[in-house]
Design a protein around this motif. Sequence first.
Motif, PDB file in Angstrom:
ATOM      1  N   ALA B 229      26.496  50.683  40.151  1.00 53.28           N
ATOM      2  CA  ALA B 229      27.883  51.034  40.459  1.00 53.28           C
ATOM      3  C   ALA B 229      28.446  50.141  41.561  1.00 53.28           C
ATOM      4  CB  ALA B 229      27.981  52.495  40.870  1.00 53.28           C
ATOM      5  N   THR B 230      27.587  49.815  42.522  1.00 52.89           N
ATOM      6  CA  THR B 230      28.054  48.978  43.627  1.00 52.89           C
ATOM      7  C   THR B 230      28.388  47.565  43.169  1.00 52.89           C
ATOM      8  OG1 THR B 230      25.744  48.504  44.073  1.00 52.89           O
ATOM      9  CG2 THR B 230      26.804  50.178  45.469  1.00 52.89           C
ATOM     10  N   GLU B 231      27.861  47.198  42.005  1.00 52.66           N
ATOM     11  CA  GLU B 231      28.064  45.824  41.551  1.00 52.66           C
ATOM     12  C   GLU B 231      29.134  45.700  40.472  1.00 52.66           C
ATOM     13  OE1 GLU B 231      24.195  44.519  40.409  1.00 52.66           O
ATOM     14  OE2 GLU B 231      23.464  44.486  42.470  1.00 52.66           O
ATOM     15  N   VAL B 232      29.710  46.842  40.080  1.00 48.81           N
ATOM     16  CA  VAL B 232      30.722  46.756  39.029  1.00 48.81           C
ATOM     17  C   VAL B 232      31.868  45.811  39.401  1.00 48.81           C
ATOM     18  CG1 VAL B 232      32.319  48.015  37.564  1.00 48.81           C
ATOM     19  CG2 VAL B 232      30.137  49.011  38.152  1.00 48.81           C
ATOM     20  N   PRO B 233      32.377  45.911  40.622  1.00 47.11           N
ATOM     21  CA  PRO B 233      33.468  44.984  40.954  1.00 47.11           C
ATOM     22  C   PRO B 233      33.046  43.527  40.768  1.00 47.11           C
ATOM     23  CG  PRO B 233      33.352  46.717  42.588  1.00 47.11           C
ATOM     24  CD  PRO B 233      32.115  46.844  41.723  1.00 47.11           C
ATOM     25  N   ASP B 234      31.786  43.223  41.124  1.00 49.45           N
ATOM     26  CA  ASP B 234      31.295  41.858  40.926  1.00 49.45           C
ATOM     27  C   ASP B 234      31.219  41.528  39.446  1.00 49.45           C
ATOM     28  OD1 ASP B 234      31.007  41.586  43.593  1.00 49.45           O
ATOM     29  OD2 ASP B 234      28.868  42.086  43.606  1.00 49.45           O
ATOM     30  N   TYR B 235      30.740  42.544  38.666  1.00 53.76           N
ATOM     31  CA  TYR B 235      30.619  42.318  37.233  1.00 53.76           C
ATOM     32  C   TYR B 235      31.979  41.972  36.649  1.00 53.76           C
ATOM     33  CZ  TYR B 235      29.273  42.934  32.390  1.00 53.76           C
ATOM     34  OH  TYR B 235      29.024  42.720  31.071  1.00 53.76           O
ATOM     35  N   PHE B 236      32.981  42.655  37.151  1.00 53.40           N
ATOM     36  CA  PHE B 236      34.318  42.395  36.620  1.00 53.40           C
ATOM     37  C   PHE B 236      35.036  41.288  37.364  1.00 53.40           C
ATOM     38  CE2 PHE B 236      33.391  46.177  34.416  1.00 53.40           C
ATOM     39  CZ  PHE B 236      34.058  46.011  33.226  1.00 53.40           C
ATOM     40  N   SER B 237      34.257  40.584  38.170  1.00 55.11           N
ATOM     41  CA  SER B 237      34.899  39.511  38.921  1.00 55.11           C
ATOM     42  C   SER B 237      35.426  38.442  37.973  1.00 55.11           C
ATOM     43  CB  SER B 237      33.940  38.905  39.934  1.00 55.11           C
ATOM     44  OG  SER B 237      32.927  38.226  39.250  1.00 55.11           O
ATOM     45  N   ASP B 238      34.881  38.437  36.749  1.00 60.39           N
ATOM     46  CA  ASP B 238      35.447  37.541  35.742  1.00 60.39           C
ATOM     47  C   ASP B 238      36.918  37.861  35.535  1.00 60.39           C
ATOM     48  OD1 ASP B 238      33.316  36.032  35.339  1.00 60.39           O
ATOM     49  OD2 ASP B 238      32.755  36.851  33.360  1.00 60.39           O
ATOM     50  N   GLN B 239      37.174  39.179  35.478  1.00 63.22           N
ATOM     51  CA  GLN B 239      38.565  39.586  35.343  1.00 63.22           C
ATOM     52  C   GLN B 239      39.336  39.405  36.634  1.00 63.22           C
ATOM     53  OE1 GLN B 239      39.697  43.224  33.238  1.00 63.22           O
ATOM     54  NE2 GLN B 239      37.532  43.346  32.738  1.00 63.22           N
ATOM     55  N   LEU B 240      38.633  39.739  37.731  1.00 64.51           N
ATOM     56  CA  LEU B 240      39.306  39.624  39.012  1.00 64.51           C
ATOM     57  C   LEU B 240      39.554  38.166  39.362  1.00 64.51           C
ATOM     58  CD1 LEU B 240      37.441  42.355  41.016  1.00 64.51           C
ATOM     59  CD2 LEU B 240      39.733  42.427  40.039  1.00 64.51           C
ATOM     60  N   GLN B 241      38.759  37.331  38.700  1.00 62.22           N
ATOM     61  CA  GLN B 241      38.867  35.923  39.021  1.00 62.22           C
ATOM     62  C   GLN B 241      40.254  35.370  38.718  1.00 62.22           C
ATOM     63  OE1 GLN B 241      35.753  33.601  37.247  1.00 62.22           O
ATOM     64  NE2 GLN B 241      34.904  33.372  39.283  1.00 62.22           N
ATOM     65  N   TYR B 242      40.919  35.957  37.701  1.00 59.14           N
ATOM     66  CA  TYR B 242      42.240  35.393  37.454  1.00 59.14           C
ATOM     67  C   TYR B 242      43.205  35.735  38.579  1.00 59.14           C
ATOM     68  CZ  TYR B 242      44.076  39.753  35.357  1.00 59.14           C
ATOM     69  OH  TYR B 242      44.482  41.023  35.135  1.00 59.14           O
ATOM     70  N   ILE B 243      42.902  36.821  39.307  1.00 57.78           N
ATOM     71  CA  ILE B 243      43.695  37.072  40.519  1.00 57.78           C
ATOM     72  C   ILE B 243      43.396  35.971  41.527  1.00 57.78           C
ATOM     73  CG2 ILE B 243      44.118  38.662  42.422  1.00 57.78           C
ATOM     74  CD1 ILE B 243      43.300  40.933  40.579  1.00 57.78           C
ATOM     75  N   ASP B 244      42.097  35.709  41.678  1.00 56.82           N
ATOM     76  CA  ASP B 244      41.683  34.633  42.570  1.00 56.82           C
ATOM     77  C   ASP B 244      42.320  33.312  42.176  1.00 56.82           C
ATOM     78  OD1 ASP B 244      40.236  36.052  44.297  1.00 56.82           O
ATOM     79  OD2 ASP B 244      38.256  35.355  43.648  1.00 56.82           O
ATOM     80  N   TRP B 245      42.275  33.049  40.885  1.00 50.61           N
ATOM     81  CA  TRP B 245      42.869  31.805  40.388  1.00 50.61           C
ATOM     82  C   TRP B 245      44.342  31.726  40.711  1.00 50.61           C
ATOM     83  CZ3 TRP B 245      41.291  27.290  39.220  1.00 50.61           C
ATOM     84  CH2 TRP B 245      39.972  27.126  38.782  1.00 50.61           C
ATOM     85  N   PHE B 246      44.992  32.866  40.484  1.00 50.60           N
ATOM     86  CA  PHE B 246      46.418  32.931  40.749  1.00 50.60           C
ATOM     87  C   PHE B 246      46.675  32.585  42.213  1.00 50.60           C
ATOM     88  CE2 PHE B 246      50.239  35.475  41.794  1.00 50.60           C
ATOM     89  CZ  PHE B 246      51.123  34.796  40.984  1.00 50.60           C
ATOM     90  N   VAL B 247      45.888  33.237  43.092  1.00 51.55           N
ATOM     91  CA  VAL B 247      46.062  32.962  44.520  1.00 51.55           C
ATOM     92  C   VAL B 247      45.798  31.494  44.812  1.00 51.55           C
ATOM     93  CG1 VAL B 247      45.165  33.448  46.826  1.00 51.55           C
ATOM     94  CG2 VAL B 247      45.539  35.319  45.213  1.00 51.55           C
ATOM     95  N   TRP B 248      44.793  30.956  44.132  1.00 46.73           N
ATOM     96  CA  TRP B 248      44.470  29.546  44.380  1.00 46.73           C
ATOM     97  C   TRP B 248      45.578  28.612  43.915  1.00 46.73           C
ATOM     98  CZ3 TRP B 248      42.112  27.079  47.755  1.00 46.73           C
ATOM     99  CH2 TRP B 248      40.972  27.617  48.351  1.00 46.73           C
ATOM    100  N   ILE B 249      46.138  28.948  42.750  1.00 49.22           N
ATOM    101  CA  ILE B 249      47.215  28.089  42.250  1.00 49.22           C
ATOM    102  C   ILE B 249      48.431  28.184  43.159  1.00 49.22           C
ATOM    103  CG2 ILE B 249      48.870  27.808  40.351  1.00 49.22           C
ATOM    104  CD1 ILE B 249      46.469  28.506  38.483  1.00 49.22           C
TER     105      ILE B 249
END
Lengths: 220, 372
Positions: B229-249
């Motif tokens: 459960a503690t790692e679910v956010p990391d698991y979904f970091s693939d999805q969260l990554q587009y937020i990261d990408w957005f911030v990066w762009i």
Amino acid sequence: MIRTEQLVKTYENGAIKALQGVDVAIAKGEFACIMGPSGSGKSTFLNMIGALDRPTSGRVWLNGHDLTNVPDLDRIRAREVGFVFQLHNLIPTLTAAENVEIPMFAVGRARAERQKRAAELLELVGLTHRANSIAVKLSGGERQRVSIARALANRPGVILADEPTGDLDSATGREIMKTLEQMRRESGATLIVVTHDLEVGERAGRWFRMRDGRMTEDAR
Amino acid sequence: MFVVKNLLRRRVRTALSVMGVAIGIAAIVAFSAIGDGFQASLSTYFSESQAQLAIFSGNVADMAMSRVTREQKERVLAVPGVLEVSEGTFYVAASAGLRATGSLPALLLFGRAPGTRLMRKYDNGELRGRLLMKEDEILLGFLAAENLGKEPGDTLDFLERTFTVAGVYKTGATWENGGAVVHNAVIQKHLAMGDAFSLGFVYLKDLRQTERVQNDILNAVPGLSVTKATEVPDYFSDQLQYIDWFVWIVSLVAVIIGGLGVLNTMLMNVSERVREIGTLRAVGWSRPMVLWLIFSEGFLISVIGGVLGLAWGVAGAEILVHFAPKGFIHTVYTAEIFGKAAVVAAVLGVVGSLYPAFRASRLSPIEALKYE
Ligand SMILES: Nc1ncnc2c1ncn2[C@@H]1O[C@H](COP(=O)(O)OP(=O)(O)OP(=O)(O)O)[C@@H](O)[C@H]1O
Ligand SMILES: [Mg+2]
């Protein structure tokens, strides 16, 4: 003391011969005047002895420094030379006093020292009352006085003035020359003035004439 | 004295380039704060469930698309050490059917089963009313309740049903507070999921066996993803990554716009001041001194822009939070965000002023003095 030996300066790979072997010696504290037609090489000569540029060949000594061999002309300019240009070249947004402080940054003077010296110099050129006016608000003569004060900031051994009165009316021009001369006397510096105006050089101890990059001295 | 006065002489130009930097930094701060807020909510969401493992069907991009079958659940329950699997489903209900008083674009629905461990998280001392028991009852997050103007005991018509509000809860995950909890069957029927569910919260008898149970489930039930459960956010970091990408762009665009702004301003300043720079050199200023002067001017623009941008970014993010439907976004300000903003501002300063400063320092004093 200034001495040059077979001083040559050419531009554009030798196509333009601005100086074609100048030999002069001017002793400390002398007042020399250089005249000559436009394009004869007067400014080029000042640039060489003022450590603004290096000669193509020949040698230059300035207050004992062999300028052909010093690696750092900036240092020499900051400590040994004071320039006064035809156009005053003040920084327009700075006050008179701040403009006088500018060369002192180059020799690493502390703030208090800079301010004290600037006030002193402005008093010498009679501009104490204008010390805090910004440069653009000064008259032509006042600006030129500020630039004389600036030239003296680091107590140079040589003051080089390239048509210092060229932009001024004759009455103001006379005032400026008086100031320059007074400064020379008080500081013991060598004064070299380039001019087109016979009257300007009136009081000079030595007269030089420049033509086609060659210098001759007039007997007085 | 010099640097500031030089910048003040072209006020409009300086102001514009300061603003260019500020807008870039503001965008970075605002989007990072919102992105971090989302991530923080996601991890709170899982930690508050108090489950040790999460199961969902393998290789789905979107949690809502996951379907865990009843048979898979039975096999998970058969793994030694598993105490309970609480079923979870999701649905984003369009507000059109909601006829709500508040302004909600959508209501995030969480399907839960009454009596499960997962349901207990809503009974955390903040609960007003009681937990839901039946299909025609609903629990509202306190922000959704505010938005809808509903209290326990009120009714709510949507999804072609009439729900009675059983209770109003408050959890640590912001978007949960902006949503609602219904009986799993409501979502399962609406989405024709049969008796499958999307996300299973797995509770273990012994916390120390988490690792072992995770492996056993992986081996026993092929096609199922099992994550701590503690790692679910990391698991979904693939999805969260587009937020990261957005911030990066956004950051990249900010760097380019801000950098070009500073660069342009400083190049113009230098080309206007050729004579002046020549004069500085003539009175003995060295190349490094001129370089430093021009560099400081550009760098100061970025520093001021950076500070302003931080303020604007925080203000902008808070304005977004204020005007967005309650609970949909919230912000987290970490030292990292401010650090990133500072680094970007510094990079802008360096990128924008180094070249003009270098150009200025290369000017020959003689040429510069002749320059009209
Ligand atoms: N940077 C340069 N590149 C090419 N030619 C130059 C350069 N500087 C000076 N010259 C040339 O060298 C010659 C001497 O120029 P200089 O400026 O020394 O004359 P001047 O005696 O000071 O003239 P003026 O009285 O008009 O100021 C001129 O022919 C000038 O065109
Ligand atoms: Mg000349």
